[in-house]
Design a protein around this motif. Structure first.
Motif, PDB file in Angstrom:
ATOM      1  N   ASP A 176      31.933  46.054  20.022  1.00 40.18           N
ATOM      2  CA  ASP A 176      33.245  45.474  20.235  1.00 40.18           C
ATOM      3  C   ASP A 176      33.523  45.299  21.727  1.00 40.18           C
ATOM      4  O   ASP A 176      33.209  46.172  22.525  1.00 40.18           O
ATOM      5  N   THR A 177      34.139  44.174  22.086  1.00 43.70           N
ATOM      6  CA  THR A 177      34.449  43.937  23.499  1.00 43.70           C
ATOM      7  C   THR A 177      35.930  43.674  23.715  1.00 43.70           C
ATOM      8  O   THR A 177      36.349  43.362  24.821  1.00 43.70           O
ATOM      9  N   ARG A 178      36.712  43.738  22.650  1.00 43.80           N
ATOM     10  CA  ARG A 178      38.093  43.245  22.725  1.00 43.80           C
ATOM     11  C   ARG A 178      38.920  43.853  23.858  1.00 43.80           C
ATOM     12  O   ARG A 178      39.690  43.178  24.516  1.00 43.80           O
ATOM     13  N   ALA A 179      38.741  45.128  24.088  1.00 44.19           N
ATOM     14  CA  ALA A 179      39.576  45.764  25.111  1.00 44.19           C
ATOM     15  C   ALA A 179      38.896  45.788  26.475  1.00 44.19           C
ATOM     16  O   ALA A 179      39.431  46.320  27.436  1.00 44.19           O
ATOM     17  N   ALA A 180      37.700  45.213  26.538  1.00 41.84           N
ATOM     18  CA  ALA A 180      36.899  45.385  27.747  1.00 41.84           C
ATOM     19  C   ALA A 180      37.502  44.731  28.988  1.00 41.84           C
ATOM     20  O   ALA A 180      37.481  45.312  30.071  1.00 41.84           O
ATOM     21  N   CYS A 181      38.040  43.527  28.856  1.00 39.47           N
ATOM     22  CA  CYS A 181      38.533  42.798  30.031  1.00 39.47           C
ATOM     23  C   CYS A 181      39.621  43.601  30.755  1.00 39.47           C
ATOM     24  O   CYS A 181      39.649  43.655  31.990  1.00 39.47           O
ATOM     25  N   ALA A 182      40.481  44.215  29.934  1.00 41.82           N
ATOM     26  CA  ALA A 182      41.628  44.932  30.495  1.00 41.82           C
ATOM     27  C   ALA A 182      41.214  46.156  31.305  1.00 41.82           C
ATOM     28  O   ALA A 182      42.004  46.691  32.075  1.00 41.82           O
ATOM     29  N   GLN A 183      39.956  46.578  31.140  1.00 44.86           N
ATOM     30  CA  GLN A 183      39.484  47.727  31.918  1.00 44.86           C
ATOM     31  C   GLN A 183      39.442  47.409  33.410  1.00 44.86           C
ATOM     32  O   GLN A 183      39.607  48.288  34.252  1.00 44.86           O
ATOM     33  N   CYS A 184      39.180  46.145  33.724  1.00 44.40           N
ATOM     34  CA  CYS A 184      39.038  45.767  35.135  1.00 44.40           C
ATOM     35  C   CYS A 184      40.110  44.775  35.591  1.00 44.40           C
ATOM     36  O   CYS A 184      40.521  44.794  36.750  1.00 44.40           O
ATOM     37  N   HIS A 185      40.516  43.909  34.708  1.00 42.46           N
ATOM     38  CA  HIS A 185      41.474  42.861  35.080  1.00 42.46           C
ATOM     39  C   HIS A 185      42.883  43.270  34.662  1.00 42.46           C
ATOM     40  O   HIS A 185      43.039  43.930  33.639  1.00 42.46           O
ATOM     41  N   PRO A 186      43.949  42.862  35.385  1.00 43.61           N
ATOM     42  CA  PRO A 186      43.871  41.971  36.546  1.00 43.61           C
ATOM     43  C   PRO A 186      43.580  42.691  37.856  1.00 43.61           C
ATOM     44  O   PRO A 186      43.487  42.044  38.894  1.00 43.61           O
ATOM     45  N   ALA A 187      43.417  44.038  37.803  1.00 38.80           N
ATOM     46  CA  ALA A 187      43.263  44.772  39.056  1.00 38.80           C
ATOM     47  C   ALA A 187      42.200  44.173  39.973  1.00 38.80           C
ATOM     48  O   ALA A 187      42.397  44.017  41.165  1.00 38.80           O
ATOM     49  N   SER A 188      41.033  43.848  39.380  1.00 38.57           N
ATOM     50  CA  SER A 188      39.963  43.346  40.235  1.00 38.57           C
ATOM     51  C   SER A 188      39.846  41.822  40.190  1.00 38.57           C
ATOM     52  O   SER A 188      38.865  41.265  40.649  1.00 38.57           O
ATOM     53  N   SER A 189      40.845  41.196  39.621  1.00 39.44           N
ATOM     54  CA  SER A 189      40.793  39.738  39.540  1.00 39.44           C
ATOM     55  C   SER A 189      41.188  39.132  40.881  1.00 39.44           C
ATOM     56  O   SER A 189      42.111  39.597  41.535  1.00 39.44           O
ATOM     57  N   ASN A 190      40.473  38.118  41.263  1.00 28.92           N
ATOM     58  CA  ASN A 190      40.765  37.480  42.548  1.00 28.92           C
ATOM     59  C   ASN A 190      41.866  36.430  42.436  1.00 28.92           C
ATOM     60  O   ASN A 190      42.462  36.041  43.432  1.00 28.92           O
ATOM     61  N   CYS A 191      42.070  35.944  41.213  1.00 29.66           N
ATOM     62  CA  CYS A 191      43.006  34.837  41.072  1.00 29.66           C
ATOM     63  C   CYS A 191      44.329  35.256  40.430  1.00 29.66           C
ATOM     64  O   CYS A 191      45.272  34.486  40.373  1.00 29.66           O
ATOM     65  N   GLY A 192      44.397  36.493  39.934  1.00 30.34           N
ATOM     66  CA  GLY A 192      45.641  36.975  39.362  1.00 30.34           C
ATOM     67  C   GLY A 192      45.948  36.429  37.982  1.00 30.34           C
ATOM     68  O   GLY A 192      47.011  36.695  37.432  1.00 30.34           O
ATOM     69  N   LEU A 193      45.012  35.689  37.405  1.00 28.55           N
ATOM     70  CA  LEU A 193      45.253  35.132  36.070  1.00 28.55           C
ATOM     71  C   LEU A 193      45.065  36.202  35.001  1.00 28.55           C
ATOM     72  O   LEU A 193      44.348  37.177  35.202  1.00 28.55           O
ATOM     73  N   ASP A 194      45.722  35.986  33.849  1.00 37.12           N
ATOM     74  CA  ASP A 194      45.496  36.882  32.718  1.00 37.12           C
ATOM     75  C   ASP A 194      44.182  36.442  32.079  1.00 37.12           C
ATOM     76  O   ASP A 194      44.131  35.494  31.283  1.00 37.12           O
ATOM     77  N   VAL A 195      43.120  37.145  32.429  1.00 29.92           N
ATOM     78  CA  VAL A 195      41.782  36.707  32.001  1.00 29.92           C
ATOM     79  C   VAL A 195      41.592  36.787  30.487  1.00 29.92           C
ATOM     80  O   VAL A 195      40.736  36.100  29.931  1.00 29.92           O
ATOM     81  N   THR A 196      42.397  37.636  29.835  1.00 27.26           N
ATOM     82  CA  THR A 196      42.233  37.745  28.384  1.00 27.26           C
ATOM     83  C   THR A 196      42.687  36.484  27.670  1.00 27.26           C
ATOM     84  O   THR A 196      42.414  36.282  26.494  1.00 27.26           O
ATOM     85  N   ARG A 197      43.427  35.637  28.396  1.00 25.79           N
ATOM     86  CA  ARG A 197      43.886  34.386  27.795  1.00 25.79           C
ATOM     87  C   ARG A 197      43.045  33.194  28.230  1.00 25.79           C
ATOM     88  O   ARG A 197      43.296  32.054  27.847  1.00 25.79           O
ATOM     89  N   MET A 198      42.051  33.487  29.068  1.00 27.55           N
ATOM     90  CA  MET A 198      41.224  32.379  29.547  1.00 27.55           C
ATOM     91  C   MET A 198      40.257  31.912  28.463  1.00 27.55           C
ATOM     92  O   MET A 198      39.934  32.662  27.547  1.00 27.55           O
TER      93      MET A 198
END
Lengths: 182, 346
Positions: B294-316
């Protein structure tokens, strides 16, 4: 011959006694499949001379003796007689050259004995009947196979040669894809 | 009075010493508490013990050394999964719900795949590692024309990947290689050649992935041997001739045994899922759960903290959100979404 009670008891006693003796004899027997313990020590010494350990493991570390023994008890059984005679011949040459058996010689002396075998000019009664060079080639080839071959055949313990060559094992390789060209 | 005091002191001392001794004793591995006959055939075990008694301890290989070499047939292996679930219920449930829970029929009757390349023995390396036979004994015909059918319909529902594909039952007895080397060691052991069965593996604690590098591994069908992760080779993958940065996590070695690139190790070839682009260098297990994948919760482990663009990556628009997305999370780069990216970040 009349088989009276006394004879019957004697026979049974002998049989039971013999059965007890069998395991006792087994305990002293060779732990190898084909070789005697002495033969195994000699083959181990020869193979270690052919692929000596340096910064990497040698034939002894890679368990080449186990490979040869296993194969002589199986697929390579046709070479059994060659080994039986050849090993006697190696010690004959060793004694003729240095007055001692091969396994107790210094490494340099062992090399000299093997060189004599390889040249086909080795001294010894055995080599009048069979070629020392042929026996050297045989054991050299088996040493190579045991050292570089797959461990499932009894040698290359711990993937010694694969590690030495830098080969990944088990290999990282995807599907064997044989795509048809359109 | 003195006598009683001395007695009490001695008793207390003995208790303290024994407490220290027992505390220092290593904890026994959980599986050592199981009866061997739970997995192995009881008759076979009895036979072996008899043999050991007959030959005597010196001549017979130690029970612990051959335990791994007593094979279970495929039927027993298939049944083993249920036995594992007796204690590891959550892991079994997760595995059953994952993409790894495929059956022989799903693996070998896949028309899309079989039309492209015929079923072959090499498929069994990952899809039927415990099967007692060759590809032709599983599926027929071995060509790209089909129609394909199971050689024996009873095999259709068998699991391709089981607990024992990645886990060994006797972790406390990991020896590499197992029986042959163990016997060979015993045979060659003399004063000059000490036993070497404990061959040098990297100390698990020194590897990224820690003790888990010994808990997980890969059963190599060709060798009929289990390789714990710390003994598997670490992958090297190249893109445009340059090596990609790969995670140091030794557990990814297990994944790479099946999700591997082609022989030349080019990224994206064969079943390779090497992360490149913005996620290069991450471990498979940074996102995937070990059993459910399962990967569903994986993005939230790093984003948006380490995101360079500030986008909600889970909606990308990525494969994390929709599997059919062309923006594969394994390969996506900044330029997949941003038309203008500074050269330094490309």
């Amino acid at each position: 011959m009349k088989y009276n009670r006394r004879r019957f008891v004697k026979t049974v006693a002998a049989g039971v006694g013999g059965a007890f003796l069998l395991p006792a004899r087994g305990a002293d027997a060779s732990v190898w499949r084909f070789f005697t313990n002495a033969d195994a020590r000699l083959v181990d010494a020869i193979t270690e001379q052919i692929i000596p350990a340096d910064q990497d493991p040698g034939a002894r570390d890679a368990g080449v003796i186990n490979f040869i023994d296993k194969q002589l008890a199986g697929r390579l059984r046709r070479h059994r007689q060659a080994y039986r005679d050849g090993l006697i011949g190696v010690d004959e040459t060793s004694r003729a050259m240095f007055g001692r058996e091969f396994v107790v010689l210094a490494p340099e002396q062992q090399t000299e004995v093997l060189k004599a075998l390889e040249s086909g000019k080795a001294k010894g009664e055995t080599w009048r009947k069979q070629s020392s060079a042929a026996f050297f080639r045989l054991i050299r080839d088996h040493t190579m196979a045991g050292f570089y071959g797959g461990p499932q055949h009894g040698g290359n313990r711990g993937y010694a040669s694969y590690k030495m060559l830098g080969l990944d094992y088990p290999q990282i390789i995807g599907q064997n894809r044989y795509r048809r060209r359109s | 009075m003195m006598k009683a005091l001395l007695k009490t002191t001695m008793l207390a001392g003995a208790w303290a010493v024994s407490a220290l001794v027992f505390a220092a004793e290593p904890k026994l591995p959980a599986h050592s508490q199981l009866d061997c006959a739970k997995c192995h055939d009881a008759a076979l075990i009895e036979k072996f013990k008899q043999l050991q008694q007959q030959l005597g301890k010196d001549a017979a290989p130690g029970w612990d050394r051959v335990a791994e070499a007593i094979p279970l047939n495929e039927a027993a292996m298939q049944a083993l999964g249920a036995k594992c679930a007796d204690c590891h219920a959550k892991q079994a449930k997760d595995l059953a719900a994952s993409g790894h829970a495929m059956t022989y029929a799903q693996s070998f009757l896949n028309r899309e795949h079989n039309r492209m390349e015929p079923p072959m023995d090499d498929c069994l390396r990952c899809h039927a590692m415990f099967f007692d036979g060759a590809a032709g004994d599983l599926v027929k015909p071995l060509d790209t024309r089909g129609p394909w059918r199971m050689a024996d319909e009873k095999l259709a529902g068998h699991r391709s990947i089981m607990c024992v594909s990645c886990h060994q039952i006797h972790p406390e007895r990991w020896l590499s290689p197992p029986s042959v080397a163990a016997v060979s060691d015993r045979r060659t052991a003399t004063e000059d050649t000490p036993r070497r069965s404990e061959t040098a593996a990297t100390e698990p604690s020194k590897l990224v992935g820690g003790a888990a590098t010994r808990k997980a591994g890969f059963f190599d069908r060709r060798e009929h041997q289990f390789f714990p992760a710390d003994r598997l080779p670490h992958p090297k993958v190249f893109k445009d001739g340059k090596p990609l940065k790969l995670s140091d996590d030794a557990r990814i070695r297990v994944c790479y045994q099946c999700h591997a690139p082609g022989a030349a190790h080019h990224a994206g070839t064969s079943d390779d899922r090497t992360l490149r682009g913005v996620h290069e260098g991450m471990s498979c297990l940074d996102c995937h759960s070990t059993h459910s994948l399962d990967t569903r919760a994986a993005c939230a482990q790093c984003h948006p903290a380490s995101s360079n663009c500030g986008l909600d990556v889970t909606r990308m628009d990525t494969t994390a959100r929709a599997k059919a997305s062309k923006h594969d999370i394994h390969t996506m780069t900044c330029t997949d979404c941003h038309a203008k990216v500074p050269k330094a970040r490309q």
